[in-house]
Design a protein around this motif. Structure first.
Motif, mmCIF file in Angstrom:
data_model
loop_
_atom_site.group_PDB
_atom_site.id
_atom_site.type_symbol
_atom_site.label_atom_id
_atom_site.label_comp_id
_atom_site.label_asym_id
_atom_site.label_seq_id
_atom_site.Cartn_x
_atom_site.Cartn_y
_atom_site.Cartn_z
ATOM 1 N N LEU A 263 0.823 -1.207 0.000
ATOM 2 C CA LEU A 263 0.000 0.000 0.000
ATOM 3 C C LEU A 263 0.858 1.259 0.000
ATOM 4 C CD1 LEU A 263 -2.885 -0.954 2.471
ATOM 5 C CD2 LEU A 263 -2.719 -1.326 -0.005
ATOM 6 N N LEU A 264 0.265 2.335 -0.462
ATOM 7 C CA LEU A 264 0.954 3.620 -0.586
ATOM 8 C C LEU A 264 0.536 4.560 0.533
ATOM 9 C CD1 LEU A 264 0.426 4.149 -4.439
ATOM 10 C CD2 LEU A 264 2.324 2.973 -3.289
ATOM 11 N N ASP A 265 1.416 5.499 0.854
ATOM 12 C CA ASP A 265 1.136 6.507 1.869
ATOM 13 C C ASP A 265 1.025 7.866 1.175
ATOM 14 O OD1 ASP A 265 1.006 8.269 3.977
ATOM 15 O OD2 ASP A 265 2.554 7.258 5.164
ATOM 16 N N PRO A 266 -0.183 8.423 1.081
ATOM 17 C CA PRO A 266 -0.349 9.687 0.361
ATOM 18 C C PRO A 266 0.300 10.886 1.042
ATOM 19 C CG PRO A 266 -2.381 9.083 1.483
ATOM 20 C CD PRO A 266 -1.446 7.910 1.616
ATOM 21 N N ARG A 267 0.753 10.719 2.300
ATOM 22 C CA ARG A 267 1.415 11.831 2.988
ATOM 23 C C ARG A 267 2.853 12.022 2.534
ATOM 24 N NH1 ARG A 267 0.039 9.383 8.719
ATOM 25 N NH2 ARG A 267 0.696 7.629 7.451
ATOM 26 N N VAL A 268 3.464 10.989 1.974
ATOM 27 C CA VAL A 268 4.860 11.105 1.546
ATOM 28 C C VAL A 268 4.983 12.194 0.489
ATOM 29 C CG1 VAL A 268 6.776 9.935 0.393
ATOM 30 C CG2 VAL A 268 5.407 8.701 2.095
ATOM 31 N N GLY A 269 5.817 13.181 0.778
ATOM 32 C CA GLY A 269 5.998 14.307 -0.122
ATOM 33 C C GLY A 269 4.983 15.424 0.071
ATOM 34 N N ARG A 270 4.048 15.226 1.009
ATOM 35 C CA ARG A 270 3.006 16.229 1.223
ATOM 36 C C ARG A 270 3.022 16.821 2.631
ATOM 37 N NH1 ARG A 270 0.390 12.676 -2.413
ATOM 38 N NH2 ARG A 270 -0.357 13.824 -4.259
ATOM 39 N N GLY A 271 3.395 16.041 3.624
ATOM 40 C CA GLY A 271 3.411 16.551 4.988
ATOM 41 C C GLY A 271 3.149 15.456 5.997
#
Length: 360
Positions: A263-271
């Motif tokens: 699974l992916l973590d949508p926070r990576v690169g965002r905060g």
């Protein structure tokens, strides 16, 4: 000044080295949490050493090197959760409301009775799914007003701080309440139908943390998270896992969860989107999470305003975009990762087959 610097440097070195151990005691595992805080303290100590200590002394160089190492090591873990890092999940450019899925995750704090604040958040943000953690019968009764717009529900009210409720605008099937590791710690699993007709495998979790007042070790928490991850590693279904994991995004356990599950973590690169603790801005870390398969891109992520709980709510809008699936990659997996995952599950005698798996 040398004595103060030596003691301070020694303390941050211990805090930095402890998590390298595989020891599961809460004292050790708690050092996974304040990596940003330790990095800030390391930077202060490094600056102090460079300005106030005698650079002609060998011990000064040892202290400088140690503080620099601690700073660099802690930043290595937390930098992916800043704008300085490439995004792991693409930002959606698709303008199609039917392909969007919005999810609000809120640990309400059982003793908090400000239900109107949460209802207002739901009213203003209109999530497709609301999952509440620590919700008991009092909260269940107060949140019944949501059911006119969110008629699909799973209710598991408990008085032990691990109650859980799911409210949804979208229909779902195969809903199951499971007690995978501990007999009083539930998780909810279901198959959600998107507006496009596609089915999404959903897992809502809230394992107990390692702490002096609950589990003295992280074994139970780790086993639940990793066993769910192992149940997902070969699936081709769209998947979302969300909840209060009682673990930080950058810990070894959460990284292993991501590796095994894919699974992916949508926070990576965002905060970081630190959701806990509301009352102490200098002691905040990301405990509430949402991970998803590569079937989704991200439209937005927000940490919402306080509702009187010790957690902020997390609001995420995903977009179902299978065309982007092959261009999004998470953490790579090594053979040793699978061995470690099996060991973690076996410690609590839980098998991945016990995780409910909605049909495709």
């Amino acid at each position: 000044m040398l004595i103060i610097s030596t003691l301070a440097t020694l303390l941050i070195a211990i805090a930095t080295l402890l998590p390298l151990s595989k020891e599961t005691h809460w004292v050790v595992r708690s050092m996974d949490f304040p990596r940003l805080q330790i990095a800030v303290i390391s930077a202060i100590i490094l600056t102090y050493n460079l300005i106030f200590l005698d650079m002609n002394m060998s011990i000064t160089w040892l202290l400088v090197f140690t503080a620099f190492f601690c700073l660099a090591w802690q930043l290595w873990w937390v930098l992916p959760y800043t704008f300085l890092w490439p995004k792991e999940v693409k930002t959606s450019k698709l303008d199609n409301a039917n392909k969007e899925l919005s999810i609000m995750t809120s640990n309400v704090l059982k003793t908090n009775h400000n239900s109107d604040a949460l209802i207002d958040l739901v009213s203003s943000n209109k999530p497709d799914i609301l999952v509440t953690l620590e919700s008991d019968e009092w909260w269940e009764n107060k949140l019944k007003v949501l059911e006119s717009d969110m008629p699909y529900t799973v209710k598991c009210p408990l008085d032990n701080l691990y109650g859980m409720h799911v409210f949804s605008r979208l229909p779902f099937t195969e809903e199951t309440i499971s007690y995978l590791v501990e007999s009083d710690i539930p998780s909810i699993h279901l198959s959600l139908e998107l507006r496009t007709g596609h089915k999404v495998r959903m897992h809502f979790v809230h394992p107990a943390p390692p702490s002096p007042t609950e589990n003295t070790e992280s074994t139970e928490r780790d086993a639940e998270l990793i066993t769910i991850a192992r149940s997902l590693e070969k699936t081709t279904q769209p998947v979302i896992v969300t909840g209060d994991l009682n673990d930080v995004a950058w810990s070894k356990t959460t990284r292993l969860f991501r590796k095994i599950s894919g699974l992916l973590d949508p926070r990576v690169g965002r905060g970081m989107f630190n959701t806990f603790h509301v009352d102490y801005f200098f002691l905040r870390w990301p405990l509430d999470h949402l991970f998803h398969s590569a079937h989704f891109t991200v439209k937005s992520i927000q940490r919402l305003s306080s509702i009187g709980s010790d957690h902020f709510a997390l609001f995420t809008v995903l977009v179902y975009e299978v065309a982007e699936k092959t261009s999004q990659d998470g953490l790579s997996t090594q053979p040793q990762d699978h061995i470690e995952a099996s060991i973690i599950s076996n410690k609590k005698g839980v098998d991945k087959s016990e995780v409910p798996s909605p049909s495709e």
